[in-house]
Design an enzyme around this catalytic site. Sequence first.
Site, PDB file in Angstrom:
ATOM      1  CG  HIS A 236       4.773  56.179 -10.340  1.00  0.00           C
ATOM      2  ND1 HIS A 236       3.944  55.163  -9.929  1.00  0.00           N
ATOM      3  CD2 HIS A 236       4.187  56.727 -11.431  1.00  0.00           C
ATOM      4  CE1 HIS A 236       2.898  55.116 -10.746  1.00  0.00           C
ATOM      5  NE2 HIS A 236       3.028  56.047 -11.665  1.00  0.00           N
ATOM      6  NE  ARG A 256      -2.034  53.804  -8.481  1.00  0.00           N
ATOM      7  CZ  ARG A 256      -1.382  54.962  -8.433  1.00  0.00           C
ATOM      8  NH1 ARG A 256      -1.821  55.929  -7.663  1.00  0.00           N
ATOM      9  NH2 ARG A 256      -0.294  55.146  -9.141  1.00  0.00           N
TER      10      ARG A 256
END
Lengths: 606, 246
Positions: A236, A256
């Site tokens: 990740h 994000r």
Amino acid sequence: MSEHQVVEHDVIVIGAGGAGLRAAIAAAAGGASVGLVCKSLLGKAHTVMAEGGVAAALSNADERDNWMVHFADTMRGGQYLNSWRMAELHAKEAPDRVRELESWGALLDRTPDGRMNQRNFGGHKYPRLAHVGDRTGLEMIRTLQDHGIHQGIDVHMEVTVTKLLTDGDRCVGAFAYDRERGRFKVFKAKAVVLATGGIGRAYTITSNSWEYTGDGHALAYHAGAELVDMEFVQFHPTGMVWPPSVRGILVTEGVRGEGGVLKNSEGRRFMFDDIPPLYQGQTAATPEEGWRYVIGDKEARRPPELLTRDHVARKIVKEVKEGRGSPHGGVFLDIAWIKQNIKDAEGHIRKKLPSMYHQFKELAGVDITKEPMEVGPTMHYMMGGVRVEPDSQMSTTVKGLFAAGECGGGLHGANRLGGNSLSDLLVFGKRAGEYAAKFAAGNSAVKLGDDQVKLAESEALAPLERDADADVGPFRLQYELQKLMQDKAGIAREETELTEALEGIQKLKARASVMGAGGSREYNPGWHTALDLHNLLTISEAIALAARERKESRGAHARVDYQAKDAAWGTFNHVIKKGKDGNMEIRREPLAAIRQDLQDIIKEQG
Amino acid sequence: MAKTEFQVWRGDSSGGELQSYQVDVGPGYVVLDAIHQIQAEQANDLAVRWNCKAGKCGSCSAEVNGSPRLMCMTRVDDLPKDKPITVEPMRTFPSVKDLVTDVSWNYEVKKTIQRFMPSKPDAADGTWRMDQYDVERPQEFRKCIECFLCQDVCHVLRDHHMHDRFAGPRMFVYVANLEMNPIDTGNRVAQLRDELGVGYCNITKCCTKVCPEHITITDNAIIPLKERVVDQSYDPIAKLLGAGKE
């Protein structure tokens, strides 16, 4: 010889995260008597850590979404190594599986007209992730748990399975010990569902909990099952990097999705520098367009921070390697900047990302509504898993053995899209439980071999019978294995290092076979770690072997010595199986031809 | 690096005592890091529950310097430096070993609570429409990570041992989440009054103080439930007129 208790069920499910709970509920609904076995207390499994959301083409937030777009997104994200049939089932069934949660008490965030809201996530064309702030996994596991406890399922908490029991090519049960007292339990079952999650504890820097020791992968492998896609380990892109004690803890992609941007030490949004060809048409050309996407402008394309995880992780590593990283070896993730665009940004961030706010405030002393976070890649998810029949989730080689969720392979191909794991565990958890119940109903009672049980007992007790020395003990060996995998089979791979990893694993195996744990059988983490270590060694070998074989870079698998993607390598999966001599064997399995109508969908979706 | 002294309770149901360990405390260390270091280097068999190490699973509950805390969310540098740090198991639950306690009672009680009972879907597509505003109230309760620190600190359980008559704050949070779910049709008022013993809570708010998820347990969950019990069970006018209970 020590005693054991025999427990009999039609179906046993090993693992009680989302997939295991969903499988147990489905098996019980199918009329089977069900035993649910888990290493921790109920409701503590790694699913609680899932943050951003569950992907399902509900088309609540964007009416253009449907299962076909989700299918195409999943295949593209997996670089077309996915099992197309699993990707099809997943995309089609995810909406119903998510809606069902609401009828069991889940309370997901809403759209203005009162339906489940959906958010943007990497690699998903439209806002597709149903969610509750940034604690979606907790909502799901608690919903399944609170529903599951009323379905007549027997839950065996804090019980660890060390071996599957077989009769010829059929799985007939499992050997286990209870963590509290160290007593042995033999589960006799007509069908066994593996739902043990991932393998994160094979790495130093991981977002995964201690339970993720590849149990299901290793149990299945030793019982004769095939493993697929083991080279594909997802890092990740955004884990915490500072302070050291929290290194690896996940920072949700939701940051994000809500407008967070990645910057290097020069303040540059480096993600705009390199957009991969597969995604050029779908990615924003300017920061301004990216922001419009975040706030729901349907004409805008997604910002490059929301490219797939493999790509974002590699770009972060590149920035750090080239000297443009943050003070503690990551890059900056900034959500505070959105105050330029919206009123009460602080309140908005705290509401949309409450866990992130607390996590940084309490563990790192950073106020994410005011300052950027420091983030870097963390081992997060295992795409590879037990090779199964797509519809039933039954192992391709061991009858009566099923696998679902992270320990099952096929759906995600070379890279998983965020949000697809929670939908995966619902869709295929249900299928595995359903088909396991059917299998149990259609097959006769099983007979357990005494020899297998005796062998399992002596193997389990061995670490306690040897002399203990903390310097060569289970925690030390686990630490060394993690370092080996992190350094030699991590995010950027290379032939000689992978060979060193494989050699190192053999040496650690030899040491593990003579390692002593010390202490008694009663709640003894040293002993537990010693037993888990065997599984970690098995799956580490599988990862390194498959990674060395794949001489190209694709999805999550990045080779320093073969940096290009090579079409010729896109025609098969790696399949690993235990050979007759006990050694690990790897072969190339050609991809099944994609059904014509699905090929058309992929083409249409570009 | 200077060593920090940790005094960790070692023992089981037959008894135990604090044992002293010296730990190299690294930057940003939480108490669980120290426990792990002790486990890896000095006492491989030190029993402790943990999973996520990020305050999300509620496994590593313990009493740090006497306060119920999640070990993974308790920074060592936030604790007083002039004395050893004590780490003990939750005292309200029977000891299993070291920092691990038997919390099975909580799971048993939860099973007895009337389950979620949804209304018929109110939208044509077979789902429900719910307003975000209505959802947010029970969502507070659904943040609960079942760490059982509220159970640990509650004097009705801790000091008066009324486990057979009183379900404890965690379970009231659970009931409140069901009762306030916009589509639930159940009614748990009689159960709250007769079996779960919500009346025994005398609102000292200790549970709210220790909740790592910052759920306002007493004000938002328990008091509204008490009000429902009173509303539906005790009618002062009827009592005056001699009609008695209900």
